[in-house]
Design a protein around this motif. Structure first.
Motif, mmCIF file in Angstrom:
data_model
loop_
_atom_site.group_PDB
_atom_site.id
_atom_site.type_symbol
_atom_site.label_atom_id
_atom_site.label_comp_id
_atom_site.label_asym_id
_atom_site.label_seq_id
_atom_site.Cartn_x
_atom_site.Cartn_y
_atom_site.Cartn_z
ATOM 1 N N SER A 193 0.750 -1.140 0.000
ATOM 2 C CA SER A 193 0.281 -0.020 0.010
ATOM 3 C C SER A 193 0.802 1.305 -0.116
ATOM 4 N N TYR A 197 0.909 4.171 -2.855
ATOM 5 C CA TYR A 197 0.656 5.487 -2.619
ATOM 6 C C TYR A 197 1.946 6.490 -3.160
ATOM 7 N N GLU A 200 2.009 8.415 -6.176
ATOM 8 C CA GLU A 200 1.264 9.611 -6.268
ATOM 9 C C GLU A 200 1.780 10.673 -5.994
ATOM 10 N N VAL A 203 4.071 10.484 1.238
ATOM 11 C CA VAL A 203 3.234 9.846 2.308
ATOM 12 C C VAL A 203 3.602 10.422 3.563
ATOM 13 N N VAL A 267 -1.238 12.236 1.341
ATOM 14 C CA VAL A 267 -0.432 11.447 0.299
ATOM 15 C C VAL A 267 -0.302 12.894 -0.734
ATOM 16 N N LEU A 299 -5.013 -0.919 -1.823
ATOM 17 C CA LEU A 299 -4.702 0.298 -0.797
ATOM 18 C C LEU A 299 -5.328 0.003 0.476
ATOM 19 N N PRO A 301 -5.398 2.294 3.421
ATOM 20 C CA PRO A 301 -5.127 3.526 4.103
ATOM 21 C C PRO A 301 -5.559 3.255 5.892
#
Length: 381
Positions: A193, A197, A200, A203, A267, A299, A301
């Motif tokens: 995960s 992330y 993108e 984190v 993120v 993913l 979260p």
């Protein structure tokens, strides 16, 4: 006033909040209590809801060794059955009790906990028969058993759940990061995960840096929480103005002491999850989260956010991360069971309560029977 087992015990209507606050804070400094028995929580509860309470006090000589706040209210069930219910640190109003106190019980001096708890239960039983049921929750299994034995009353468990937590002290002693203590499968899910992330952007975990920002984070968590749990009564607490009012007041009063935090998982600067925690006596209590879920099941979260929060508290020197009551799968993946909580009712030996118990059992039997017949019908089609 009564002298029971060497303790002088009273239960009187509250007439001076400032005196009670001084007494509570003095005993709290000595007690081995949870955040829910701190003045931060209960002082906010008193101020937010203004319940009509009676203060249960127990003294050993001149030393105050136990305190509890009792609420007495008559309930009508099934339209006809009236019962006087005595509650500890709850009002009996669903919209106010949705804040859901855990690790409840008497605030006690640790050297007197068991003996003074028994004495206080005996005192309440001799309270002129002005109550029919004593409702306490959510309390630990050991305290539930202690109070049941001390009262000798019939016990009815309304709710129970395991508690999961992470012993940060044990992990710190190994020198390992928290994630390395998890199962292979859980580690894989979290790291996968994180990698997805990170494609993108950066984190990060960010803590609310002021009262105002923490309340803003809390409200943002609420929008996500309502999307997950619903906006009807009894669903998300954020749909309940009494719940929101209480927590706004709690954050306002306790943030400066470092006792409440809302952390958000970012993120590339965009929040995807919020975690509302209490930090008290070096223990972290995870209270709720608001998580932005999506259709990509790779993913995670929630798992990722908790992992980063736990590592952060590990590095801060905290002793324990407590997920509290609930058997959710993610808690079992991230932590170990360490306790069990119960919400229970201790009932006096009254005919009307026996009749209610029979009625409930008949109702449950009928529901089970109807369910079985429904299942048979569906399986035959």
């Amino acid at each position: 006033m009564a002298l029971i087992r060497g303790y002088t015990i009273t239960c009187l209507a509250l007439n001076d909040v400032s005196t009670l606050q001084q007494e509570w804070l003095g005993l709290e400094q000595q007690a081995d209590n949870s955040f829910f028995l701190s003045w931060s929580w209960l002082g906010t509860w008193l101020d937010a809801y203004q319940p009509e309470i009676e203060v249960l006090r127990a003294y050993s000589g001149s030393d105050l060794v136990a305190l509890a706040l009792m609420v007495r209210a008559e309930e009508t069930r099934f339209g006809v059955l009236k019962s006087m219910v005595l509650r500890m640190h709850q009002t009996g109003r669903a919209e106010q009790d949705q804040i859901w106190i855990e690790y409840n019980g008497l605030l006690t001096h640790p050297e007197h906990h068991e003996a003074v708890t028994v004495a206080c239960l005996e005192y309440l039983l001799d309270d002129g028969n002005h109550w029919d049921e004593l409702m306490i929750g959510a309390i630990t299994e050991s305290d539930a058993e202690l109070m049941t034995r001390a009262s000798g009353l019939r016990r009815n468990d309304i709710w129970n759940a395991p508690c999961f937590g992470v012993d940060l002290g044990d992990i710190r002693a190994t020198g390992k990061p928290y994630i390395d203590t998890l199962s292979r499968n859980t580690r894989y899910q979290i790291r996968r995960s994180l990698r997805r992330y990170q494609k993108e952007g950066e984190v990060a975990i960010e803590r609310g840096s002021s009262v105002e920002q923490t309340i803003a984070f809390f409200d943002a968590a609420g929008e996500l929480h309502k999307q997950r749990w619903g906006t009807l009564p009894g669903q998300s607490g954020f749909a309940n103005p009494e719940f929101v009012k209480f927590h706004h007041a709690l954050i306002t009063s306790a943030w400066s002491e470092g006792r409440v935090e809302v952390c958000r998982l970012l993120v590339e600067g965009e929040p995807i999850a919020y975690f509302y925690n209490f930090v008290y006596k070096n223990r972290v209590y995870f209270y709720l989260s608001g998580i932005q879920f999506n259709h990509d099941h790779m993913l995670k979260p929630g798992l990722l956010g908790h992992t980063l929060c736990i590592q952060r508290y590990l590095e801060r020197g905290c002793d324990f991360y407590d997920f509290m009551g609930g058997a959710e799968r993610y808690k079992a993946s991230l932590a170990s069971q360490h306790q069990h909580l119960y919400k229970m009712v201790l009932q006096k030996d009254l005919y009307k309560l026996k009749l209610e118990l029979v009625g409930r059992r008949v109702k449950q039997s009928l529901q089970s029977l109807i369910g079985n017949w429904t299942n048979r019908g569906e399986s035959s089609n």
